[in-house]
Design a protein around this motif. Structure first.
Motif, PDB file in Angstrom:
ATOM      1  N   ASN A  78       0.856  -1.180   0.000  1.00 26.74           N
ATOM      2  CA  ASN A  78       0.000   0.000   0.000  1.00 26.74           C
ATOM      3  C   ASN A  78       0.897   1.235   0.000  1.00 26.74           C
ATOM      4  O   ASN A  78       1.622   1.485   0.968  1.00 26.74           O
ATOM      5  N   TYR A  79       0.847   1.968  -1.098  1.00 27.41           N
ATOM      6  CA  TYR A  79       1.742   3.104  -1.254  1.00 27.41           C
ATOM      7  C   TYR A  79       0.958   4.393  -1.499  1.00 27.41           C
ATOM      8  O   TYR A  79      -0.166   4.379  -2.004  1.00 27.41           O
ATOM      9  N   VAL A  80       1.606   5.499  -1.137  1.00 25.50           N
ATOM     10  CA  VAL A  80       1.085   6.815  -1.475  1.00 25.50           C
ATOM     11  C   VAL A  80       2.232   7.590  -2.117  1.00 25.50           C
ATOM     12  O   VAL A  80       3.385   7.503  -1.673  1.00 25.50           O
ATOM     13  N   THR A  81       1.951   8.299  -3.193  1.00 25.64           N
ATOM     14  CA  THR A  81       2.970   9.103  -3.871  1.00 25.64           C
ATOM     15  C   THR A  81       2.862  10.545  -3.402  1.00 25.64           C
ATOM     16  O   THR A  81       1.770  11.120  -3.359  1.00 25.64           O
ATOM     17  N   ILE A  82       4.009  11.110  -3.038  1.00 26.87           N
ATOM     18  CA  ILE A  82       4.073  12.465  -2.492  1.00 26.87           C
ATOM     19  C   ILE A  82       4.739  13.396  -3.498  1.00 26.87           C
ATOM     20  O   ILE A  82       5.820  13.089  -4.018  1.00 26.87           O
ATOM     21  N   PHE A  83       4.098  14.522  -3.778  1.00 24.20           N
ATOM     22  CA  PHE A  83       4.675  15.572  -4.615  1.00 24.20           C
ATOM     23  C   PHE A  83       4.959  16.773  -3.716  1.00 24.20           C
ATOM     24  O   PHE A  83       4.112  17.173  -2.914  1.00 24.20           O
ATOM     25  N   ALA A  84       6.167  17.323  -3.857  1.00 25.73           N
ATOM     26  CA  ALA A  84       6.555  18.441  -2.991  1.00 25.73           C
ATOM     27  C   ALA A  84       7.231  19.537  -3.796  1.00 25.73           C
ATOM     28  O   ALA A  84       7.890  19.276  -4.813  1.00 25.73           O
ATOM     29  N   ASP A  85       7.045  20.761  -3.320  1.00 26.07           N
ATOM     30  CA  ASP A  85       7.746  21.913  -3.876  1.00 26.07           C
ATOM     31  C   ASP A  85       9.088  21.999  -3.149  1.00 26.07           C
ATOM     32  O   ASP A  85       9.138  22.314  -1.956  1.00 26.07           O
ATOM     33  N   LEU A  86      10.172  21.708  -3.847  1.00 22.27           N
ATOM     34  CA  LEU A  86      11.474  21.648  -3.197  1.00 22.27           C
ATOM     35  C   LEU A  86      12.075  23.026  -2.935  1.00 22.27           C
ATOM     36  O   LEU A  86      13.049  23.136  -2.189  1.00 22.27           O
ATOM     37  N   VAL A  87      11.508  24.061  -3.517  1.00 20.40           N
ATOM     38  CA  VAL A  87      11.973  25.417  -3.249  1.00 20.40           C
ATOM     39  C   VAL A  87      11.221  25.997  -2.047  1.00 20.40           C
ATOM     40  O   VAL A  87      11.824  26.516  -1.104  1.00 20.40           O
ATOM     41  N   ALA A  88       9.899  25.898  -2.081  1.00 22.01           N
ATOM     42  CA  ALA A  88       9.082  26.400  -0.969  1.00 22.01           C
ATOM     43  C   ALA A  88       9.106  25.457   0.232  1.00 22.01           C
ATOM     44  O   ALA A  88       8.649  25.822   1.312  1.00 22.01           O
ATOM     45  N   LYS A  89       9.605  24.218   0.021  1.00 18.94           N
ATOM     46  CA  LYS A  89       9.728  23.225   1.086  1.00 18.94           C
ATOM     47  C   LYS A  89       8.372  22.916   1.705  1.00 18.94           C
ATOM     48  O   LYS A  89       8.170  23.032   2.914  1.00 18.94           O
ATOM     49  N   ARG A  90       7.437  22.506   0.862  1.00 20.22           N
ATOM     50  CA  ARG A  90       6.111  22.142   1.360  1.00 20.22           C
ATOM     51  C   ARG A  90       5.515  21.029   0.497  1.00 20.22           C
ATOM     52  O   ARG A  90       5.848  20.889  -0.681  1.00 20.22           O
ATOM     53  N   VAL A  91       4.652  20.257   1.112  1.00 24.48           N
ATOM     54  CA  VAL A  91       3.942  19.209   0.381  1.00 24.48           C
ATOM     55  C   VAL A  91       2.903  19.850  -0.525  1.00 24.48           C
ATOM     56  O   VAL A  91       2.157  20.747  -0.107  1.00 24.48           O
ATOM     57  N   LEU A  92       2.843  19.398  -1.776  1.00 24.38           N
ATOM     58  CA  LEU A  92       1.853  19.903  -2.722  1.00 24.38           C
ATOM     59  C   LEU A  92       0.645  18.974  -2.827  1.00 24.38           C
ATOM     60  O   LEU A  92      -0.501  19.434  -2.851  1.00 24.38           O
ATOM     61  N   TYR A  93       0.922  17.670  -2.861  1.00 22.42           N
ATOM     62  CA  TYR A  93      -0.166  16.744  -3.157  1.00 22.42           C
ATOM     63  C   TYR A  93       0.267  15.332  -2.789  1.00 22.42           C
ATOM     64  O   TYR A  93       1.446  14.979  -2.870  1.00 22.42           O
ATOM     65  N   SER A  94      -0.676  14.520  -2.371  1.00 27.43           N
ATOM     66  CA  SER A  94      -0.427  13.099  -2.133  1.00 27.43           C
ATOM     67  C   SER A  94      -1.576  12.310  -2.735  1.00 27.43           C
ATOM     68  O   SER A  94      -2.731  12.748  -2.694  1.00 27.43           O
ATOM     69  N   VAL A  95      -1.252  11.146  -3.316  1.00 27.51           N
ATOM     70  CA  VAL A  95      -2.266  10.358  -4.000  1.00 27.51           C
ATOM     71  C   VAL A  95      -1.930   8.879  -3.829  1.00 27.51           C
ATOM     72  O   VAL A  95      -0.759   8.493  -3.867  1.00 27.51           O
ATOM     73  N   PRO A  96      -2.923   8.027  -3.603  1.00 27.98           N
ATOM     74  CA  PRO A  96      -2.654   6.591  -3.462  1.00 27.98           C
ATOM     75  C   PRO A  96      -2.030   6.013  -4.730  1.00 27.98           C
ATOM     76  O   PRO A  96      -2.355   6.414  -5.845  1.00 27.98           O
ATOM     77  N   GLY A  97      -1.134   5.032  -4.549  1.00 27.95           N
ATOM     78  CA  GLY A  97      -0.507   4.363  -5.679  1.00 27.95           C
ATOM     79  C   GLY A  97       0.878   4.892  -5.964  1.00 27.95           C
ATOM     80  O   GLY A  97       1.346   5.853  -5.326  1.00 27.95           O
ATOM     81  N   LYS A  98       1.564   4.257  -6.925  1.00 27.41           N
ATOM     82  CA  LYS A  98       2.901   4.685  -7.305  1.00 27.41           C
ATOM     83  C   LYS A  98       3.176   4.481  -8.800  1.00 27.41           C
ATOM     84  O   LYS A  98       4.320   4.416  -9.217  1.00 27.41           O
ATOM     85  N   ASP A  99       2.117   4.393  -9.589  1.00 28.42           N
ATOM     86  CA  ASP A  99       2.312   4.210 -11.028  1.00 28.42           C
ATOM     87  C   ASP A  99       2.278   5.566 -11.742  1.00 28.42           C
ATOM     88  O   ASP A  99       2.169   6.615 -11.113  1.00 28.42           O
TER      89      ASP A  99
END
Length: 275
Positions: A182-203
């Protein structure tokens, strides 16, 4: 003008609470009681005629008529000294003169939750920021389930208001959130240093979901200039399909992104300190 209210000039406790709650000219406290057995304070509030004349249809903005009162509702408010305090009211419902839409008026003390006032939610959020949710619940004599619901509603509201229009550098990684696959994929803004979005899966479909989310926050896939990720084939495919213009940097360790990812598990959207 004297900004201080002299309590001696208030003839009844109802008038005092009316001022403390900021009810103005649209509402009145019709009943105030203290139950010695339960140790609870209850305020009953009713609307005044001036409120009804101000109501407009939320759909077309046209004038409305009074329709009826909704069911009896109760909100927990801030304690009165050490005693729990509740507000009770039957909020008026209005009907649009043009489209016929029936809607319920909003009370000035309402929070995002059905059972709590905005002031109570604010205090709860402050406590949850400083201590574990379970400890905060014990301190204010509420269930931790209800406090988690308050937190979730406010996070959801705050997230909708986030602006991603300046995001250009994105980090992405998957995180195992439960035992098994069971995975969740994390998207982050590496400049602002904050999480942008998370979504189940990894495809690769996680990238399509991310791009759709960008558009909800005043951003577009075309603005992404750089992507930091591991050598996952699914992520490579996702970037190629959605952000082909982005330069891909393969980060073997993803250490910084892992720290951002843990914020999702903690329910946070806070910024990390600078590296």
């Amino acid at each position: 003008m004297d900004r201080h209210v002299k309590l001696g000039g208030m003839n009844t406790p109802e008038k005092l609470f009316h001022t403390l709650l900021g009810l103005g000219d649209d509402w009145e406290i019709t009943e105030l009681e203290f139950d010695k057995d339960s140790g609870e304070v209850r305020l009953r509030i009713h609307e005044l005629s001036g409120l009804l004349s101000q109501q407009r249809c939320p759909d077309d903005g046209d004038k409305t008529d009074f329709y009826d009162h909704g069911r009896e509702r109760e909100w927990r408010h801030l304690n009165v000294f050490e005693h729990k305090c509740y507000i009770q009211s039957r909020l008026p419902r209005m009907r649009c003169k043009t489209c016929g839409k029936i809607f319920q008026t909003k009370a000035p003390w309402e929070g995002l939750s059905l059972q709590f006032t905005a002031a109570f939610e604010s205090m709860s959020l402050l406590l949850m920021r400083e201590m574990p949710v379970k400890k905060a619940a014990e301190f204010i004599h509420e269930t931790d389930t209800r406090l988690w619901r308050i937190l979730a509603r406010h996070v959801a509201m705050a997230y909708k208001q986030l602006d991603f229009s300046e995001t250009t550098c994105v980090g992405v990684d998957e995180l195992a959130c439960r035992k098994g696959h069971n995975y969740v994929t994390i998207f982050a803004d590496l400049v602002a240093k904050r999480v942008l979005y998370s979504v189940p899966g990894k495809d690769s479909s996680t990238w399509k979901a991310f791009v759709q989310e960008l558009e909800k926050h005043s951003a577009k896939a075309a603005q992404i200039e750089c992507v930091s990720m591991d050598m996952s084939g699914s992520f490579k495919k996702g970037v190629a399909e959605t952000c082909p213009q982005a330069e891909v940097v393969f980060d073997k360790y993803d250490a910084r992104l892992q720290l951002l990812a843990y914020q999702v598990l903690l329910g946070g959207l806070h910024k990390l300190p600078a590296a």
